[in-house]
Design an enzyme around this catalytic site. Sequence first.
Site, PDB file in Angstrom:
ATOM      1  N   ASP A   1     -21.839  21.390 -11.147  1.00 52.49           N
ATOM      2  CA  ASP A   1     -23.280  21.183 -11.011  1.00 52.49           C
ATOM      3  C   ASP A   1     -23.851  22.484 -10.456  1.00 52.49           C
ATOM      4  OD1 ASP A   1     -25.832  19.805 -10.578  1.00 52.49           O
ATOM      5  OD2 ASP A   1     -25.287  19.924  -8.465  1.00 52.49           O
TER       6      ASP A   1
ATOM      7  N   ASP B   1     -22.691  17.678  -5.704  1.00 57.90           N
ATOM      8  CA  ASP B   1     -23.072  17.357  -4.329  1.00 57.90           C
ATOM      9  C   ASP B   1     -24.094  16.240  -4.225  1.00 57.90           C
ATOM     10  OD1 ASP B   1     -25.238  18.946  -5.372  1.00 57.90           O
ATOM     11  OD2 ASP B   1     -25.929  19.155  -3.295  1.00 57.90           O
TER      12      ASP B   1
ATOM     13  N   ASP C   1     -24.731  12.990  -9.132  1.00 57.65           N
ATOM     14  CA  ASP C   1     -23.460  13.500  -9.639  1.00 57.65           C
ATOM     15  C   ASP C   1     -22.336  12.465  -9.559  1.00 57.65           C
ATOM     16  OD1 ASP C   1     -24.450  16.062 -10.220  1.00 57.65           O
ATOM     17  OD2 ASP C   1     -24.188  16.699  -8.142  1.00 57.65           O
TER      18      ASP C   1
END
Length: 656
Positions: free
Chosen positions: A348, A543, A547
């Site tokens: 990410d 995080d 996600d």
Amino acid sequence: MTQCNCKNNDAMPKEDNCRTESGGLRAYWKILLSFLMLAGGIAMEAMNVKLFRESLVSPVWYLSAYLPVGFPVMKAAWESMLKRDFFSEFTLMSIATIGAFCIGEYPEGVAVMLFYSVGELLQNKATDRARRNIGALLDVRPERTTVVKGNQCISVAPRQVQVNEIIELKAGERAPLDGIMLSQEATFNTAALTGESLPRTIRAGEEILAGMIVTDRVIRLQVTKPFDESALARILRLVEEATERKAPAELFIRKFARIYTPVVTGLALLIVLVPAVSALVDASFTFDLNEWLYRALIFLVISCPCALVISIPLGYFGGIGAASRAGVLFKGGNYLDAIAKINTVVFDKTGTLTEGAFKVQSCRWTPDVTEEKLVWWIASAENNSTHPIAKAIVDHARQSGITLAAAGDVTEIAGHGLKTAIHDETVLVGNARLMDRFGVVCPAELSGITETIVICAVENRYRGHILLADTLKKDAVQAIDSLKRLNVKNIYILSGDKQRIVTAIAEKLGISHARGDLLPEEKVKFLEELKTNPANQIAFVGDGMNDAPALALSHAGIAMGGLGSDTAIETADIVIQTDQPSKVATAIEVGRYTRRIIWQNVSLAFGVKVLVMILGAGGLATLWEAVFADVGVALIAILNVLRIHRKKSILNTKDT
């Protein structure tokens, strides 16, 4: 702030280590006594001492040498049999050594049990040390803390402190709970939580986590989470759960040992029975009971699987401990195995590779205004907005010492920006679409800018713009370089941010695969496509709460544990306490190194055992070789495991 004087009328609990220490001393004395008596007996035999040669003296002497180390093992064998575990290593050692006494091989019988006891003692010490290291590393919460109530300070157990209460920490004390800093600023040692050796400065309004040590002054903090929900409590739970999750290799060895031990016991019995039956069938075959019984005893001693059963779990525990010291938490040995196979890493972007917070990068203004005036217009217009971009600009203005004006008649135009009035001037603050909407002519080069841009127009005239960006984390470039050095070739960035921004970040990092404008479900779909190729072993690093689905879908989900959401941390298999993306490579390296050492131990144990089994069955090995094949190999395996804690590339990551 004045420091209040506190009195603690409660006795502090103390650890009672006497029982453990005395038990350890007794074990050492038993082993030492047995060793001295064995050495004395061998010496008297070598010197042909007449008294020692008399019929009962030698057996009684060696029996006295045997009992200090042999009785505890025979007791353990009896307790195992009461639990229907008839083929434990204790049973094998007891049968083998008693058999050695029955055929008159007294020194060897004592030696087998003595060295077995030495091996067990060292194995237990190694396991206890590994557990203590992790316990000392993580369970660092103080047993008492000081709660401030009005003008009074009361010493209480941290578990009794309520959310929103204020606690005081003196220099050198650990924070027992999570909270918000109330004092101006202080320096903290965060090594217990993050593995970082460098001190960290925390200012008023910032978060303090349980386990941090204030190093330079008295501070106060307001508690934000109860005792059982602190960051440190969560870490402790993860480590405790990690010891319960067994890796495939560990589960295989334990299942294998349950089948293997009775099989080799049966084979040892056949070593005696087959020659005996052969002698009955063929009169020319000479059967010597002592000789074949001795070979069977050698076979039994060698067959004990302790080198495998002990060294493999200890290897995984060592890997978990080494990773914890480097700021990486594995939730189980099975995830050490999973991370070792990773060849594809998907990141990410925001909060993982970048700081997750916008910062003003630069300003451009027209000749008829100043930079200060431009920032004053934009920050005054954005002052009451909660948008991250607005907050970044307002913070920048305040840090520059600019006093903001009150904006009147603020109109927010969704997806465009703001229209307001400042000192009777109409001010437009927003993107290019806002300028087009009001017919403001802007420089053509603005269309090619990849950073986030905030344009300002006053009285429908372009006056300048501010560029903002979500900055890369300090170790982001190192993170990607380290992964490439580990031969992880497939590296991706997935983000909900604009494609041009994601592409720019990827180019800076040297990543060729970058996808932007993705919703959480589109990230999951992308991972599903990657998983259609069985060769892809995927780690997803994120995080945020959004996600969590991708973390759960990947072969190894890695969450940023410092600033990451609780949902992401709970869903992930591995947690990076320091929020450093470079620790992804550390996690992979620990996993690969642990796996390599474990399979070295398995190969060594099987190879040596099979070799000495064959030699023993053929009459070419003695009980001394059998002792080495069992206890010696176990000790070598343990020493091999300790290499995990001394690997420089892992240790050095603590200071990155």
